[in-house]
Design a protein around this motif. Structure first.
Motif, PDB file in Angstrom:
ATOM      1  N   ARG A   9      -2.642   7.994 -18.080  1.00  0.00           N
ATOM      2  CA  ARG A   9      -1.515   8.099 -17.142  1.00  0.00           C
ATOM      3  C   ARG A   9      -1.974   7.687 -15.745  1.00  0.00           C
ATOM      4  O   ARG A   9      -3.057   8.065 -15.302  1.00  0.00           O
ATOM      5  N   LYS A  10      -1.155   6.927 -15.057  1.00  0.00           N
ATOM      6  CA  LYS A  10      -1.575   6.256 -13.833  1.00  0.00           C
ATOM      7  C   LYS A  10      -1.355   7.129 -12.593  1.00  0.00           C
ATOM      8  O   LYS A  10      -0.284   7.702 -12.404  1.00  0.00           O
ATOM      9  N   VAL A  11      -2.370   7.162 -11.730  1.00  0.00           N
ATOM     10  CA  VAL A  11      -2.294   7.921 -10.486  1.00  0.00           C
ATOM     11  C   VAL A  11      -2.830   7.046  -9.351  1.00  0.00           C
ATOM     12  O   VAL A  11      -3.946   6.524  -9.434  1.00  0.00           O
ATOM     13  N   LEU A  12      -2.041   6.901  -8.299  1.00  0.00           N
ATOM     14  CA  LEU A  12      -2.434   6.118  -7.121  1.00  0.00           C
ATOM     15  C   LEU A  12      -2.633   7.080  -5.962  1.00  0.00           C
ATOM     16  O   LEU A  12      -1.752   7.880  -5.645  1.00  0.00           O
ATOM     17  N   LEU A  13      -3.805   6.985  -5.306  1.00  0.00           N
ATOM     18  CA  LEU A  13      -4.153   7.913  -4.231  1.00  0.00           C
ATOM     19  C   LEU A  13      -4.364   7.151  -2.921  1.00  0.00           C
ATOM     20  O   LEU A  13      -5.142   6.184  -2.878  1.00  0.00           O
ATOM     21  N   LEU A  14      -3.696   7.588  -1.863  1.00  0.00           N
ATOM     22  CA  LEU A  14      -3.733   6.930  -0.556  1.00  0.00           C
ATOM     23  C   LEU A  14      -4.473   7.817   0.442  1.00  0.00           C
ATOM     24  O   LEU A  14      -4.108   8.977   0.639  1.00  0.00           O
ATOM     25  N   HIS A  15      -5.475   7.275   1.086  1.00  0.00           N
ATOM     26  CA  HIS A  15      -6.341   8.066   1.971  1.00  0.00           C
ATOM     27  C   HIS A  15      -5.718   8.281   3.351  1.00  0.00           C
ATOM     28  O   HIS A  15      -4.660   7.742   3.683  1.00  0.00           O
ATOM     29  N   GLY A  16      -6.413   9.059   4.168  1.00  0.00           N
ATOM     30  CA  GLY A  16      -5.925   9.405   5.491  1.00  0.00           C
ATOM     31  C   GLY A  16      -6.620   8.644   6.605  1.00  0.00           C
ATOM     32  O   GLY A  16      -7.437   7.751   6.381  1.00  0.00           O
ATOM     33  N   ALA A  17      -6.283   9.031   7.834  1.00  0.00           N
ATOM     34  CA  ALA A  17      -6.797   8.365   9.025  1.00  0.00           C
ATOM     35  C   ALA A  17      -8.309   8.481   9.121  1.00  0.00           C
ATOM     36  O   ALA A  17      -8.891   9.521   8.809  1.00  0.00           O
ATOM     37  N   SER A  18      -8.929   7.384   9.548  1.00  0.00           N
ATOM     38  CA  SER A  18     -10.366   7.319   9.842  1.00  0.00           C
ATOM     39  C   SER A  18     -11.251   7.470   8.614  1.00  0.00           C
ATOM     40  O   SER A  18     -12.466   7.582   8.741  1.00  0.00           O
ATOM     41  N   GLU A  19     -10.648   7.454   7.436  1.00  0.00           N
ATOM     42  CA  GLU A  19     -11.439   7.578   6.218  1.00  0.00           C
ATOM     43  C   GLU A  19     -11.272   6.311   5.376  1.00  0.00           C
ATOM     44  O   GLU A  19     -11.016   5.243   5.897  1.00  0.00           O
ATOM     45  N   CYS A  20     -11.411   6.416   4.106  1.00  0.00           N
ATOM     46  CA  CYS A  20     -11.204   5.283   3.212  1.00  0.00           C
ATOM     47  C   CYS A  20     -11.012   5.851   1.817  1.00  0.00           C
ATOM     48  O   CYS A  20     -10.943   7.068   1.628  1.00  0.00           O
ATOM     49  N   ALA A  21     -10.924   4.972   0.832  1.00  0.00           N
ATOM     50  CA  ALA A  21     -10.593   5.409  -0.524  1.00  0.00           C
ATOM     51  C   ALA A  21     -11.558   6.451  -1.066  1.00  0.00           C
ATOM     52  O   ALA A  21     -11.168   7.323  -1.858  1.00  0.00           O
ATOM     53  N   THR A  22     -12.822   6.409  -0.633  1.00  0.00           N
ATOM     54  CA  THR A  22     -13.810   7.318  -1.201  1.00  0.00           C
ATOM     55  C   THR A  22     -13.647   8.753  -0.727  1.00  0.00           C
ATOM     56  O   THR A  22     -14.391   9.624  -1.180  1.00  0.00           O
ATOM     57  N   GLU A  23     -12.681   9.036   0.167  1.00  0.00           N
ATOM     58  CA  GLU A  23     -12.390  10.440   0.455  1.00  0.00           C
ATOM     59  C   GLU A  23     -11.911  11.156  -0.805  1.00  0.00           C
ATOM     60  O   GLU A  23     -11.989  12.385  -0.906  1.00  0.00           O
ATOM     61  N   TRP A  24     -11.412  10.392  -1.790  1.00  0.00           N
ATOM     62  CA  TRP A  24     -10.864  10.963  -3.022  1.00  0.00           C
ATOM     63  C   TRP A  24     -11.894  11.036  -4.151  1.00  0.00           C
ATOM     64  O   TRP A  24     -11.516  11.249  -5.312  1.00  0.00           O
TER      65      TRP A  24
END
Length: 286
Positions: free
Chosen positions: A35-50
């Protein structure tokens, strides 16, 4: 990328997602059939915050993808400030899903990523199965609070220094001391160093600050009809408790609000286990 930065994402798959806006860098985990999940990061960070959530989702059989958002992906870095308006970021969500071949997916967003996710979920309720928003309230709730609540307006105005011309020079001066000071001590030093190194690349910090410069929350917004869970840290200095609670007025589908004690703005990293538990519970319920 330093060896220590590479270490905390070594087990994740690197992707390049080509869209009409440009090419997004991304990290992914989990089986392609999940099942597909798309995660959007926050300010001053990048995808690896997740990272923590990506691994947990993969362990539960989900296919999770976290892109570096526009401005954070060098291949999608508009020159004009207007290119960072939330409407463009919401369109990116649909285009990224199209390129991944995802007809339906669950959407997760933190901070500016959550602001974009609220709009995307309102626009595409037939594609977005569920929404998990973290830190940022529905833009409609935030816009109303800015007009009517002096306390919320002061919290937002406190960030005016990020919108000012020349903010980049001040933040990067003296070894990026002011930039480094923006993260709480609970986030590992090597991860902060990774974020600072990325934001120190030519054009990267300007792009990150342009999200603040482009969005004044004066537009009209639609309510969200999909099942939604909103996580907010009680120590958040940007969003007031009243604004966070008022988000309930902007969701017409099943809704749950969770205030996390002792947690600030960087919820996915300050409270990794709690964030992951709420996300998995929300997905399992819908």
């Amino acid at each position: 990328m330093s060896s220590r930065s590479a270490l905390f994402e070594a087990d994740l798959t690197r992707l390049r997602i080509r869209t009409g806006a440009g090419t997004f860098d991304a990290v992914a985990a989990g089986p392609a059939t999940g099942r597909k999940v798309l995660l959007l990061h926050g300010a001053s960070e990048c995808a690896t915050e997740w990272c923590h959530q990506l691994r947990a989702l993969a362990a539960h059989g989900y296919r999770a993808v976290a892109p570096d958002l526009r401005g954070y992906s060098p291949g999608v870095r508009p020159r004009l400030v207007d290119g960072y308006r939330l409407g463009h970021a919401a369109r990116d969500v649909a285009e990224i899903a199209d390129e991944l071949g995802w007809r339906r997916f669950d959407l997760v967003g933190h901070d500016w990523g959550a602001s974009a996710a609220w709009i995307a979920a309102a626009r595409c309720p037939l594609r977005v199965r569920t929404l998990t928003a973290v830190s940022a309230p529905h833009p409609g709730a935030f816009a109303h609070a800015l007009r009517t609540d002096p306390g919320q307006w002061r919290r937002w105005a406190y960030l005016d220094h990020l919108r000012a011309p020349g903010a980049e020079r001040e933040l990067l001066a003296h070894g990026a001391a002011r930039l480094r000071a923006g993260w709480p001590e609970s986030i590992p030093h090597e991860r902060v160093t990774h974020y600072v190194r990325r934001l120190s690349e030519p054009g990267a910090l300007t792009a990150a600050l342009n999200w603040y410069r482009a969005n004044d929350f004066t537009e009209s917004y639609q309510p969200v009809p999909v099942p939604t869970r909103f996580l907010w840290g009680e120590d958040d200095g940007v969003v007031s408790p009243e604004t966070a609670r008022s988000t309930a007025d902007w969701v017409t589908g099943p809704y749950r609000f969770e205030a996390l004690a002792g947690v600030g703005r960087f919820v996915p990293e300050e409270a990794e286990e709690a964030t992951t538990a709420h996300l998995l519970d929300h997905l399992a319920a819908h």
